[in-house]
Scaffold this motif. Sequence first.
Motif, short mmCIF file in Angstrom:
data_model
loop_
_atom_site.label_atom_id
_atom_site.label_comp_id
_atom_site.label_asym_id
_atom_site.label_seq_id
_atom_site.Cartn_x
_atom_site.Cartn_y
_atom_site.Cartn_z
N LEU A 1 -4.37 8.37 -5.58
CA LEU A 1 -4.65 7.79 -4.46
C LEU A 1 -5.53 8.74 -3.13
O LEU A 1 -6.68 8.08 -3.31
N ASP A 2 -5.02 9.65 -2.80
CA ASP A 2 -5.19 10.28 -1.61
C ASP A 2 -5.83 11.11 -2.06
O ASP A 2 -6.21 11.89 -0.82
N TRP A 3 -6.07 11.79 -2.92
CA TRP A 3 -7.26 12.76 -3.05
C TRP A 3 -8.65 12.53 -2.43
O TRP A 3 -9.28 10.81 -3.82
N ALA A 4 -9.52 12.84 -2.54
CA ALA A 4 -11.49 12.58 -2.42
C ALA A 4 -11.26 10.65 -1.48
O ALA A 4 -12.13 10.09 -2.41
N ARG A 5 -10.53 10.86 -1.01
CA ARG A 5 -10.21 9.57 -0.05
C ARG A 5 -11.18 9.68 1.09
O ARG A 5 -10.60 10.43 1.89
N PHE A 6 -11.95 9.28 1.26
CA PHE A 6 -12.89 9.54 2.60
C PHE A 6 -12.81 8.37 3.29
O PHE A 6 -13.20 8.73 4.67
N ILE B 1 -8.15 22.79 -4.68
CA ILE B 1 -8.65 24.06 -3.64
C ILE B 1 -9.83 23.26 -2.77
O ILE B 1 -11.08 23.72 -3.87
N VAL B 2 -9.97 22.65 -1.80
CA VAL B 2 -10.92 22.03 -1.04
C VAL B 2 -10.91 22.54 0.13
O VAL B 2 -10.00 23.17 0.62
N ALA B 3 -12.51 22.50 0.54
CA ALA B 3 -12.07 23.05 2.54
C ALA B 3 -13.30 22.05 2.74
O ALA B 3 -14.42 21.29 2.72
N THR B 4 -12.83 22.31 4.58
CA THR B 4 -13.31 20.89 5.27
C THR B 4 -14.44 21.59 6.33
O THR B 4 -13.74 23.28 6.76
N ALA B 5 -14.93 21.29 7.14
CA ALA B 5 -15.68 22.25 8.34
C ALA B 5 -14.61 21.56 9.44
O ALA B 5 -13.81 20.36 9.24
N THR C 1 1.11 -1.18 0.15
CA THR C 1 0.02 -0.16 -0.06
C THR C 1 1.47 1.29 -0.50
O THR C 1 1.91 1.26 0.70
N ALA C 2 0.24 2.32 -0.39
CA ALA C 2 0.89 3.79 -0.29
C ALA C 2 1.50 4.19 0.99
O ALA C 2 0.50 3.89 1.73
N GLU C 3 2.25 4.72 1.27
CA GLU C 3 2.92 5.61 2.27
C GLU C 3 1.93 6.40 2.87
O GLU C 3 1.28 7.19 2.34
N PRO C 4 1.15 6.50 3.78
CA PRO C 4 0.17 7.58 4.02
C PRO C 4 0.78 9.28 4.21
O PRO C 4 2.68 8.80 4.55
N GLY C 5 0.58 9.71 3.04
CA GLY C 5 0.83 11.54 3.66
C GLY C 5 0.05 12.31 4.63
O GLY C 5 -0.05 11.65 5.61
N PRO C 6 0.70 13.24 4.72
CA PRO C 6 0.18 13.84 5.70
C PRO C 6 -1.21 14.81 5.55
O PRO C 6 -1.56 14.65 3.84
N ARG C 7 -1.52 14.67 6.49
CA ARG C 7 -3.09 15.34 6.60
C ARG C 7 -3.85 16.25 7.18
O ARG C 7 -2.88 16.11 8.41
N VAL D 1 -7.94 14.90 5.65
CA VAL D 1 -7.77 15.18 4.99
C VAL D 1 -6.76 14.55 3.72
O VAL D 1 -5.49 16.04 4.56
N ALA D 2 -6.21 14.74 3.48
CA ALA D 2 -4.56 14.02 2.10
C ALA D 2 -4.55 15.40 1.93
O ALA D 2 -5.03 16.23 1.47
N THR D 3 -3.12 16.27 2.21
CA THR D 3 -2.66 16.88 1.84
C THR D 3 -1.30 17.33 1.16
O THR D 3 -0.77 18.53 0.23
N ASN D 4 -1.36 16.07 0.78
CA ASN D 4 0.58 15.49 0.02
C ASN D 4 -0.23 16.09 -1.15
O ASN D 4 1.09 15.00 -1.90
N ALA D 5 -1.47 15.76 -2.02
CA ALA D 5 -1.14 15.08 -3.65
C ALA D 5 -2.23 15.64 -4.20
O ALA D 5 -2.64 16.18 -3.26
#
Length: 532
Positions: free
Chosen positions: A521-526, A502-506, A41-47, A512-516
């Motif tokens: 893979l990590d985009w829009a990955r819930f 650019i996305v935004a969250t409460a 699996t991919a290494e987890p990126g910054p979230r 939410v991953a911010t490194n890719a």
Amino acid sequence: MSRIHPRIPLGASLAGTSRRAFLTAGGVAALTLAVGCTGGTAEPGPRAGTPGEGTPRRGGRLRAAFPGGGANETLDPHLANLFVDVARAKALFDKLADYGADLAPVPRLAAGWEPNATLDTWRVRLRPATFHDGRPVTAEDVLYSFRRIADPARAFRAKAASESIDHAASRVVDPATVEFRLKLPYAEFPNVLAAFGAYIVPAGADSFERPVGSGPFVFGSFKPGSSLLLRRNDGYWDGAPHLDELEFVIAGEESARTNALLGGQVEYAHELNPATARVHEGGGRITVLRLRNSAMQGFVMKTDRPPFDDRRVRQAFCLIADRRELVDGALSGAGEVGNDLFGKGCRYYAASLPQRTQDLVRARALLREAGAEGLTVTLDTAPAATGFVEAAGIFKEQAAKAGVTVQVRIGNKDTYWKDILTAGTLASYRSGAMPIESHVSQRLLTGSTTNATRWRDRDFDELYRQIQSTPDEASRTALYERMQRRLHDEGGFLIWGFADWIVATANRVRGVATNAPANTLDWARFDKVWLG
């Protein structure tokens, strides 16, 4: 509707076939991925999250707002075209591989893969995984999925990627192993496994009103053009999601998504424009997240017609561009400058090439040498992507300083991508993230069907074939640099920037991953997101 621009599937198109025995040592070993070595699996990126609140919590429903496709929306993952289609497919289904932050493929349903000595046959080993109805994911499901994608009667997005496969000769070795035989050697074949839309569905599946996948969430209910409700898959092979439920809701206008987030109707808003992000970033009401290098921005010059059939004119236009001014003006500063090469930050990117900057004196000299002083050109653009019309206006002013008159022609945004493939000589252009190999194979070879610059060079084609026949990654990297040096000097892409997505969250949303960049893979990955 918000589309992934341009509307181009990933993967190469190749012809010819042969079969060879497998090797697992020497140069071929550089192309082998085994779960024992990589973990599969991919290494987890910054979230994104607040310091001190990094421990995931289980439970709750996250509502994610996306632009939609209206009443004709489908959950068929092979028909995914909009961003929301891809996000929903990712929640319900899996691919054999997906793209990491550098656009190199990482295993997903595949535990690993290995080629034969001549790179025209690849064996893919599956990890233990089950569909939502309890059936195991098998090699038969994989072959069925790729053969379905290749159906000439269907408009599937991953079809171009699957064209490299000899589907009739490919076979099931055992329930956990599939052998793909290719039409030509293809060192980057794992890109096909990760291709946009290359999801694995159960053998025989052709109706997706109540889809059964192997992904982290299980189907609940669906109202096309309105909402999709999903539940946690407790048996997911990569670990059960933290959320109890995930709901995709449709909000077509960017203002509607932002207001829904601010008003507490949703917890995630996809695709904010830079101006909106500037207003709310750091304000405390919502969290604004930027995915760097998500979209290439530039202009395409058609190299087969005047005035851009003269290399000196193409070079002059690249020297006219003030890239920082374009990024600041057209993207409100939400991006990085480009260097006329695709794939900044990606595997194989030629970062060693000197950064091109504006040089009006040299640009004028090149135009004079080409007999193109006082040149007038038409720049086609449309409100088909963020910053297109603004960039055209800025470049018009920059060109005037070099004695070039640019006439901006604004076209139909709904037909723009089709129009610029054949019409005009200079046009605004944008692309989402994809591997550099896919960009080359789809847009820069003589037979590429989406070759907007009309770049056709037999020596360049041969260099691409040489790369795909080279097992050693270091050698391929050197060949890719040689290819990019050629494009930097002679090509028809004027790539002035790479835009943030650019996305935004409460504020209570975590993970939410911010490194890719988008399309990875990590985009829009819930499945790794939770509510604090």
